[in-house]
Design a protein around this motif. Sequence first.
Motif, mmCIF file in Angstrom:
data_model
loop_
_atom_site.group_PDB
_atom_site.id
_atom_site.type_symbol
_atom_site.label_atom_id
_atom_site.label_comp_id
_atom_site.label_asym_id
_atom_site.label_seq_id
_atom_site.Cartn_x
_atom_site.Cartn_y
_atom_site.Cartn_z
ATOM 1 N N SER A 22 0.833 -1.209 0.000
ATOM 2 C CA SER A 22 0.000 0.000 0.000
ATOM 3 C C SER A 22 0.863 1.253 0.000
ATOM 4 O O SER A 22 0.583 2.227 -0.719
ATOM 5 N N THR A 23 1.923 1.225 0.807
ATOM 6 C CA THR A 23 2.835 2.375 0.879
ATOM 7 C C THR A 23 3.507 2.626 -0.460
ATOM 8 O O THR A 23 3.656 3.776 -0.888
ATOM 9 N N GLU A 24 3.913 1.535 -1.142
ATOM 10 C CA GLU A 24 4.596 1.701 -2.432
ATOM 11 C C GLU A 24 3.688 2.344 -3.473
ATOM 12 O O GLU A 24 4.149 3.169 -4.271
ATOM 13 N N CYS A 25 2.409 1.991 -3.476
ATOM 14 C CA CYS A 25 1.468 2.606 -4.424
ATOM 15 C C CYS A 25 1.422 4.122 -4.234
ATOM 16 O O CYS A 25 1.494 4.883 -5.206
ATOM 17 N N VAL A 26 1.323 4.560 -2.988
ATOM 18 C CA VAL A 26 1.248 5.993 -2.688
ATOM 19 C C VAL A 26 2.593 6.668 -2.963
ATOM 20 O O VAL A 26 2.651 7.783 -3.493
ATOM 21 N N LEU A 27 3.685 5.983 -2.624
ATOM 22 C CA LEU A 27 5.024 6.548 -2.814
ATOM 23 C C LEU A 27 5.349 6.727 -4.291
ATOM 24 O O LEU A 27 5.956 7.739 -4.684
ATOM 25 N N LEU A 28 4.955 5.777 -5.128
ATOM 26 C CA LEU A 28 5.185 5.909 -6.573
ATOM 27 C C LEU A 28 4.404 7.088 -7.151
ATOM 28 O O LEU A 28 4.898 7.782 -8.048
ATOM 29 N N ALA A 29 3.205 7.332 -6.624
ATOM 30 C CA ALA A 29 2.429 8.501 -7.050
ATOM 31 C C ALA A 29 3.116 9.786 -6.600
ATOM 32 O O ALA A 29 3.150 10.782 -7.335
ATOM 33 N N ALA A 36 -4.688 1.691 -5.169
ATOM 34 C CA ALA A 36 -4.022 1.150 -6.353
ATOM 35 C C ALA A 36 -4.402 1.946 -7.602
ATOM 36 O O ALA A 36 -3.534 2.513 -8.271
ATOM 37 N N PHE A 37 -5.690 2.022 -7.894
ATOM 38 C CA PHE A 37 -6.127 2.679 -9.120
ATOM 39 C C PHE A 37 -6.030 4.207 -9.028
ATOM 40 O O PHE A 37 -5.663 4.859 -10.018
ATOM 41 N N SER A 38 -6.342 4.779 -7.877
ATOM 42 C CA SER A 38 -6.255 6.244 -7.740
ATOM 43 C C SER A 38 -4.820 6.745 -7.912
ATOM 44 O O SER A 38 -4.586 7.682 -8.695
ATOM 45 N N PRO A 39 -3.815 6.157 -7.215
ATOM 46 C CA PRO A 39 -2.434 6.567 -7.469
ATOM 47 C C PRO A 39 -2.008 6.343 -8.919
ATOM 48 O O PRO A 39 -1.280 7.163 -9.484
ATOM 49 N N LEU A 40 -2.475 5.242 -9.515
ATOM 50 C CA LEU A 40 -2.124 4.967 -10.916
ATOM 51 C C LEU A 40 -2.672 6.053 -11.837
ATOM 52 O O LEU A 40 -1.977 6.507 -12.756
ATOM 53 N N ILE A 43 -0.566 8.545 -14.257
ATOM 54 C CA ILE A 43 -0.849 8.694 -15.687
ATOM 55 C C ILE A 43 -1.076 10.161 -16.050
ATOM 56 O O ILE A 43 -0.524 10.671 -17.037
ATOM 57 N N ILE A 44 -1.878 10.865 -15.232
ATOM 58 C CA ILE A 44 -2.141 12.291 -15.477
ATOM 59 C C ILE A 44 -0.856 13.102 -15.392
ATOM 60 O O ILE A 44 -0.599 13.986 -16.229
ATOM 61 N N SER A 45 -0.013 12.803 -14.393
ATOM 62 C CA SER A 45 1.268 13.505 -14.238
ATOM 63 C C SER A 45 2.135 13.332 -15.477
ATOM 64 O O SER A 45 2.727 14.302 -15.987
#
Length: 313
Positions: free
Chosen positions: A109-116, A207-211, A215-217
Amino acid sequence: MERANWTSGREFVLLGFSEYPKIEVLIFLLCLLMYIVIVLGNGIIIILTILDCHLHTPMYFFLSNLSFLDICFTSSFIPKMLANFSSERKTISFSGCIIQMYISLAMGSTECVLLATMAFDRYMAICNPLRYPIIMNKRLCVQLVVTSWVVGFLNSTMETALIIGLPFCGKNVINHFVCEILALLKLACADISLNEIIMLIDSITLAFSPLMLIIISYIFILSAILRINSAEGRKKAFSTCSAHLTVVTVFYGTILFMYMKPKSKNSITDKFITLFYSVVTPMLNPIIYSLRNKEVNAAVKYVLGKSLNIWSV
């Protein structure tokens, strides 16, 4: 007849790849080698970002946190997995299984947010270069990283608490090499509808929200790069994002394939996919960020040169 809850003081059996003994030996050797690379590779990145002042930037601050996260994530299950691969008694205690699942959920979970967060950093660096040093100051970077870790652990705490509350009174055999939440839920002898709803909400939120943010970034980043007149400038701008984009593609690609593909009766396929995103991906991260990265290569030479000078005195 009422079924008794056997969880207290009992163990789970992790089947792993025991149905394929020869493959299990090969996987043991590969996973041992990859775990060594994970610890050494990510450990080196953390040390370099601490020792080399040229790497005291938001990008490498986030990268060092990602490296620390990968070490924690893989260390939560690989040592036990290797021990089970080399033993006939492939068991794990109930508490050990819950702890393993808790840590892996928190790290994922942390990695998903951190990648965003890292995507936002690259967006600010490319699209707002003049304001970048002011906006991405040390305080904001720390706040973003702390938020990532807090969100990850809160999510894991909630999902783990729901798992602990379930009775396990039937089979104690997990057809996996790790205490994965979906495999564990299959053994519960109670209604797991609430768990499934929470997992669906978490998947969308973490997962999907950070993704989508990533994508937008990168849509804005690509637009900004294409507006750069100099070919050398475009190449330099893209090179600062290519490593992160590659990591995101590998991480999300395997996870989305795992959870969005049609359900398969062939559990060995699911195990290999899980093995890829839980072991291979953390091994690739330091390699991807180090390959053709002039700043990291320069930091290695700087730290090695400094160490040699100290020893020669």
